[in-house]
Design an enzyme around this catalytic site. Structure first.
Site, PDB file in Angstrom:
ATOM      1  N   PHE A 122      38.225  45.821  44.101  1.00  0.00           N
ATOM      2  CA  PHE A 122      38.719  45.694  42.727  1.00  0.00           C
ATOM      3  C   PHE A 122      39.711  46.785  42.357  1.00  0.00           C
ATOM      4  O   PHE A 122      39.889  47.105  41.188  1.00  0.00           O
ATOM      5  CB  PHE A 122      37.550  45.666  41.727  1.00  0.00           C
ATOM      6  CG  PHE A 122      36.469  44.695  42.118  1.00  0.00           C
ATOM      7  CD1 PHE A 122      36.738  43.333  42.115  1.00  0.00           C
ATOM      8  CD2 PHE A 122      35.223  45.122  42.531  1.00  0.00           C
ATOM      9  CE1 PHE A 122      35.765  42.423  42.496  1.00  0.00           C
ATOM     10  CE2 PHE A 122      34.251  44.226  42.925  1.00  0.00           C
ATOM     11  CZ  PHE A 122      34.521  42.874  42.905  1.00  0.00           C
TER      12      PHE A 122
ATOM     13  N   GLN B   3      37.572  33.081  43.367  1.00  0.00           N
ATOM     14  CA  GLN B   3      38.357  34.130  42.706  1.00  0.00           C
ATOM     15  C   GLN B   3      38.217  34.044  41.195  1.00  0.00           C
ATOM     16  O   GLN B   3      38.004  35.044  40.525  1.00  0.00           O
ATOM     17  CB  GLN B   3      39.845  33.943  43.042  1.00  0.00           C
ATOM     18  CG  GLN B   3      40.295  34.578  44.312  1.00  0.00           C
ATOM     19  CD  GLN B   3      40.661  36.022  44.065  1.00  0.00           C
ATOM     20  OE1 GLN B   3      39.804  36.837  43.753  1.00  0.00           O
ATOM     21  NE2 GLN B   3      41.906  36.357  44.196  1.00  0.00           N
TER      22      GLN B   3
ATOM     23  N   GLY C  45      44.376  36.653  41.488  1.00  0.00           N
ATOM     24  CA  GLY C  45      43.285  37.632  41.453  1.00  0.00           C
ATOM     25  C   GLY C  45      43.163  38.313  40.108  1.00  0.00           C
ATOM     26  O   GLY C  45      42.049  38.527  39.606  1.00  0.00           O
ATOM     27  N   GLU C  46      44.276  38.645  39.505  1.00  0.00           N
ATOM     28  CA  GLU C  46      44.233  39.392  38.242  1.00  0.00           C
ATOM     29  C   GLU C  46      44.015  38.475  37.042  1.00  0.00           C
ATOM     30  O   GLU C  46      43.215  38.787  36.156  1.00  0.00           O
ATOM     31  CB  GLU C  46      45.527  40.195  38.039  1.00  0.00           C
ATOM     32  CG  GLU C  46      46.139  40.815  39.281  1.00  0.00           C
ATOM     33  CD  GLU C  46      45.267  41.805  40.020  1.00  0.00           C
ATOM     34  OE1 GLU C  46      44.422  42.447  39.372  1.00  0.00           O
ATOM     35  OE2 GLU C  46      45.418  41.933  41.244  1.00  0.00           O
TER      36      GLU C  46
ATOM     37  N   LYS D 200      38.654  26.246  47.541  1.00  0.00           N
ATOM     38  CA  LYS D 200      37.307  26.835  47.435  1.00  0.00           C
ATOM     39  C   LYS D 200      37.358  28.328  47.150  1.00  0.00           C
ATOM     40  O   LYS D 200      36.637  28.839  46.304  1.00  0.00           O
ATOM     41  CB  LYS D 200      36.520  26.582  48.724  1.00  0.00           C
ATOM     42  CG  LYS D 200      36.017  25.157  48.820  1.00  0.00           C
ATOM     43  CD  LYS D 200      35.061  24.997  49.977  1.00  0.00           C
ATOM     44  CE  LYS D 200      34.642  23.535  50.082  1.00  0.00           C
ATOM     45  NZ  LYS D 200      33.800  23.292  51.254  1.00  0.00           N
TER      46      LYS D 200
END
Lengths: 326, 723
Positions: B247, B621, B687-688, B616
């Site tokens: 992270f 995510q 991701g963010e 998937k």
């Protein structure tokens, strides 16, 4: 952690002999003690593992239930007799810790667990419970989780157990063995208030062993509820918890048991509030009055003033659930 | 329940391949950095400072040195001078100014928990015990760790990126018919991935070292170690096969990594160093405490007229950590007049670092809460307010967006969660004694494409080997890259594709972070596989088929294998566009009116991030980001007792992240429209955006349920009750 010896005696007699010596410490599930040893808060020379003792059983006792000190928290929570006779205890146990911890933790160990006050855990901080007369870090520090009842200027820590809150409400008795024989202690007298000796959590002497707790039969099974208010749904200690049990006959309260967790150095039994409920209708007005009585004498610190409001809210909510009004 | 029923959970994405390393992860076969064991292994453990500021007057290491199994005790008094004690290039270096902490170079103490000594012993337990015997005397100086009480000490960071921004007349918000000004606070948050930071270091020659390290970028770690020890980079071999969540806390090279390499050099044996959970709070960064103020105004029909977004964030005294907290306000909505101000406040703590959704996750809590507050003041549906102010082109630079389908995302999410059941008047829905509310918030993050090099090899046994140095921090990079390779190779069987990663000797890819990898490395995988296919066509010559039998071709042409190594990056055409990934999060909450307990009862997250390469892992995510956002909204807070400058909740019992029981069904939806301007797959990072905007969505839902506006995270039961 420092090196230590470890023994696992097979008999009660040999356990009692071992723990009479200085530097020894009983270990059962170890779910709290091992943490404390890793943190350097407790550093026994010798661990006395009592898991070989036959103290795991849950058996009917004369007008009640006998729960061995080594019965696992998960085992007690799921026990048929417990669920039938004392669902409050089952609820309280399931509100505590996590499934993994409940599978390791024992009834006796749960009673003996120590406060989660961060100043107690951090050996770089002052703590009168860890080192007498070193000061109390929490008194003017981060005390959101701390006591509102029965604290002293030496210690404002709370005792963290959920199980014990239910046992206090259920008039349980503790069976204790010493070298001079057995004794019985009301559960509500087992834990202590901090006073000037916060280093002493409870009234179990160094050379004594908890054998069991016994709960007398009662009429509360139908109307009992354990409500734990916490920061997340599992694996979090109570901000405030309430064990509520009512004996209701035709809408009128014949008997009541109430205890709070997360508010004091011991499970906080609310006998005056209980008395106020007897003979009253099982309704919100009665519950609110009881909650008001319960909170008398409460004192907040810098970060925990919310407990003065959360306390009565949790009491009335728990009573409403117990009475089946929610 | 049958397996197919389990898979058909509503909102689940059943398309796409399984996680290629899933079996290894769930069976324990996946080997994380701390799990590498080398012959003759030794163990390093830190002793740390329990004062916050000052200097070491004296340090007594005798007892530790004589403790059983101890090989070496390192302090500032005996540590070797490293020839080049500095970390590598960006992102190992601080964002703006100052320099990273150097361990054991002098006696100064800059924060509580700073390592003052390192014990190396033949077992972890012995090293830990010996470290506990080290006693230091200090000269204490007055310290300050309280960012909240130091807001007046904020200063604008160096560099043009952080100078005040202004377009139009931002003060127009003041004269708008409907306006508001509100302050928002986000506490210090600590990444707390499951995997602790760990490194195994082993010098294989006088000038060669191999490390197994928890890092998000093996090349960046290689460079940092090479610089510190003045080695040619190729003499530093960094391996990171699996990362158990990061992270952002392994985006840069931290002092403990350099210390472990130093220790291995001193004892001439392999050294393993694993930080404790408590040490993680002081060693590998955190999301900084940030105070924000949003001033916003609109016309009576909801057209924004002016916004000022100001942020002041915590940093250390020795490094100026910065992030783009206020930047999204410049382009998120079509508003003619916008001002942003960003400042940092140095306090006596370790340096913060990027944490998932860096900057924007913090900024969106303020902006997306303020938009909700404005909608409430306008008595308008918050989605309608956002649609009215939709930015069709980038208002910051006038460029068109490479793609943007936010309106569609609003609609998809609203339909899925049942937004029509939301009452605009707060506190008007009760269910079984709980107040029910709906809220939403949106997120945005840059969607660029960087440079990466990928080697693609067709082996004689028809295995397609794809190699690059990128790490997979758990997000499914290996799976997504395998999927891309398969697609380029005309649905080449997944089982015949091997994606090799996490090794500094492989062709270079960037550090994993900033939602860049699927686009950047994926683009390079695409280009390398395309080039390899072409190479095969050349080898085959005339008469080649679309789907040749590659093994047969190699055999016929007497080739052991065929490979290409391709470096590729985004096109220059991208300069003409603004490229962002967008998300919209919807939540339903239930709030207990008496105890203040909040239960998140429904979550719908919609991602507008181009073509979804690996459905998937993409779903995972988004689910992970949503959970992180719920934790941010309701639980996460690193608490320091400012009298001592020490954390009082530096463990997973005291620092709360959500448990399973806190998380409802999370529906993930994808707009799934390719954006080929960004890369040939049409994919953008996610991701963010998975976390950005979620905290505001939860806070807005709590407002809708109760009428209480909570502007300070985390929103714990006491705050709800007392508001």
């Amino acid at each position: 952690m420092k090196q230590f010896q470890y023994i696992r005696p097979a008999t009660q007699q040999s356990v009692l002999e071992a723990i009479a010596k200085p530097g020894t410490q009983i270990i059962a599930g170890g779910s709290n003690l091992v943490d404390l040893m890793k943190h350097g808060v407790m550093s026994p020379d010798k661990l006395v593992d009592i898991n070989k003792l036959p103290l795991r059983g849950i058996t009917p006792a004369k007008s009640g239930l006998h729960i061995g000190a080594l019965a696992l928290n998960s085992q007690v929570a799921e026990d048929k007799q417990v669920k039938e006779k004392f669902p409050l205890l089952s609820m309280a146990l399931n509100a505590g810790a996590s499934a993994q911890l409940r599978n390791m933790a024992t009834v006796g160990g749960n009673m003996m667990q120590r406060t989660r006050c961060p100043y107690f855990y951090d050996t770089s901080m002052p703590c009168n419970k860890r080192i007498p007369n070193s000061g109390c870090g929490a008194l003017e520090g981060f005390n959101r989780m701390h006591a509102i009842f029965g604290a002293s200027d030496k210690c404002i820590a709370v005792y963290p157990s959920d199980m014990s809150v239910a046992l206090a409400a259920l008039d349980a008795t503790v069976l204790i063995a010493g070298r001079k024989g057995q004794r019985r202690l009301p559960f509500t007298d087992f834990h202590r208030l901090p006073g000037n000796t916060p280093e002493i959590d409870n009234n179990l002497a160094k050379d004594q062993l908890i054998l069991a707790v016994e709960i007398p039969d009662n009429n509360y099974a139908k109307h009992s509820y354990y409500l734990k208010v916490r920061d997340r749904a599992s694996y979090a200690f109570a901000l405030v918890s309430v064990a509520a049990a009512l004996d209701i006959d035709n809408g009128t309260i014949r008997g009541a048991r109430l205890a709070m967790g997360g508010v004091a150095h011991k499970p906080w039994r609310l006998t005056e509030a209980e008395k106020s409920l007897v003979g009253k209708p099982a309704n919100m007005a009665s519950f609110e009055q009881a909650a008001q009585i319960a909170m008398q004498g409460a004192k907040a610190y810098k970060d925990n003033a919310f407990k003065l409001q959360l306390g009565p809210a949790t009491i009335t909510e728990a009573l409403q659930h117990a009475a089946g009004l929610v | 329940m049958k397996e197919e029923q389990l898979l058909n959970i509503p909102g689940d994405y059943t398309d796409g391949i399984d996680r290629v390393d899933g079996r290894q992860k769930v069976t324990g076969a996946a080997k994380y950095s701390a799990e590498f064991n080398l012959p003759g292994m030794t163990y390093a453990v830190f002793a740390t400072s329990n004062i916050t500021k000052g200097s070491i007057k004296s340090i007594d290491t005798k007892a530790a040195e004589h403790a059983p199994g101890v090989l070496k005790v390192v302090t500032h008094l005996n540590a070797p001078k490293l020839p080049g004690y500095e970390t590598g290039k960006d992102p190992s270096k601080p964002a703006t100014g100052g320099g990273p902490l150097k361990l054991f170079v002098d006696n100064s103490i800059k924060f509580n928990g700073q390592p003052i000594a390192m014990v190396v012993a033949d077992s972890f337990e012995r090293a830990t015990f010996a470290a506990s015997l080290i006693k230091a005397e200090y000269t204490k100086e007055a310290h300050n760790t309280d960012t909240a009480k130091s807001l007046d000490k904020a200063a604008t960071p160096k560099g043009p990126r952080f100078s005040d921004y202004k377009r139009g007349n931002p003060d127009d918000w003041k004269t708008a018919p409907v306006n508001l000004e509100a302050e928002y606070i986000l506490p210090t948050e600590v990444h707390n991935p499951m995997e602790l930071s760990a490194i195994v270091a082993n010098w294989t020659a006088a000038d060669k070292v191999e490390v197994y390290d928890k890092t998000q970028g093996v090349k960046s770690t290689q460079n940092a170690i090479a610089q510190a020890f003045k080695l040619p980079p190729e003499n530093v071999h960094v391996t990171t096969k699996f990362v158990g969540g990061a992270f952002g806390n392994a985006l840069r090279t931290w002092p403990h990594e350099i210390a472990a390499v130093m220790a291995a050099q001193l004892v001439k044996r392999p050294v393993k160093l694993v930080l404790t959970r408590e040490q993680q709070f002081n060693s590998v960064g955190y999301r900084p405490y940030t105070w924000q103020k949003v001033s916003i105004g609109a016309t009576a029909d909801g057209k924004l007229t002016g916004i000022i977004h100001e942020a002041r964030a915590q940093t250390s005294t020795f490094e100026e950590f910065t992030e783009g907290t206020v930047n999204m306000t410049r382009f998120m909505y079509a508003c003619p007049s916008v001002g942003t101000i960003y400042k940092v406040i140095p306090v006596d703590v370790n340096t913060p670092t990027w944490m998932r959704g860096p900057g924007e996750a913090t900024g969106s809590f303020a902006l997306e809460s303020a938009i909700d507050e404005l909608a409430a003041k306008l008595n308008m549906d918050p989605i309608e307010l956002r649609v009215i102010n939709h930015a069709d082109t980038d208002p910051e630079n006038g460029k068109p967006f490479s793609s943007k389908n936010v309106k569609e995302a609003y609609q998809m999410g609203a339909d899925k969660i049942g937004w029509k059941n939301r009452k605009n008047k707060p506190g008007s829905v009760q269910e079984g004694g709980w107040l029910v509310g709906y809220g939403m918030g949106s997120g945005v993050f840059g969607a660029g494409r960087g440079r990466a090099t990928v080697r693609a090899t067709m082996q004689s046994n028809s295995t397609l080997l794809i190699q690059t140095s990128v790490t997979d921090i758990g997000v499914g990079t290996g799976t997504a890259m395998t999927q891309i390779a398969s697609e380029v190779f005309d649905n080449y069987p997944i089982k015949k594709i091997v994606f090799e990663l996490g090794d500094s000797s492989l062709p270079p890819s960037p550090t994993q972070g900033g939602s860049m990898i699927t686009s950047t490395v994926g683009g390079a995988v695409h280009d390398a596989c395309t080039a390899l296919k072409q190479k095969f066509q050349q080898v085959i010559g005339n008469g080649g088929t679309d789907k040749p039998d590659y093994a047969k071709v190699l055999k016929e042409k007497n080739l052991p294998q065929l490979d290409v190594e391709i470096t590729s990056s985004g096109s220059s055409e991208m300069r003409n566009y603004s490229a962002y990934s967008h998300s919209v999060h919807f939540v339903q909450v239930k709030v207990h009116p008496k105890t203040g307990v909040v239960k998140v009862s429904k979550v719908v997250s919609v991602a507008d991030s181009g073509h979804i390469v690996s459905p998937k892992t993409a779903r995972s995510q988004i689910v992970g980001g949503a959970i992180g956002g719920i934790g941010m909204a309701l639980m996460e807070e690193g608490v320091i007792d400012h009298r001592y400058g020490r954390y009082v909740n530096a463990d997973l019992a005291g620092y709360h992240v959500p448990v399973h029981a806190d998380i409802p069904q999370i529906d993930t939806l994808f707009v799934n429209k390719p954006d080929f301007k960004v890369n040939p797959m049409g994919a953008k990072g996610m991701g963010e955006i998975a976390i950005i905007g979620m905290a505001a969505a939860v806070a807005n839902a709590i407002y809708n349920a109760t009428g209480k506006r909570l502007r300070e995270l985390p929103i714990t039961p006491d705050k709800v009750m007392m508001a």
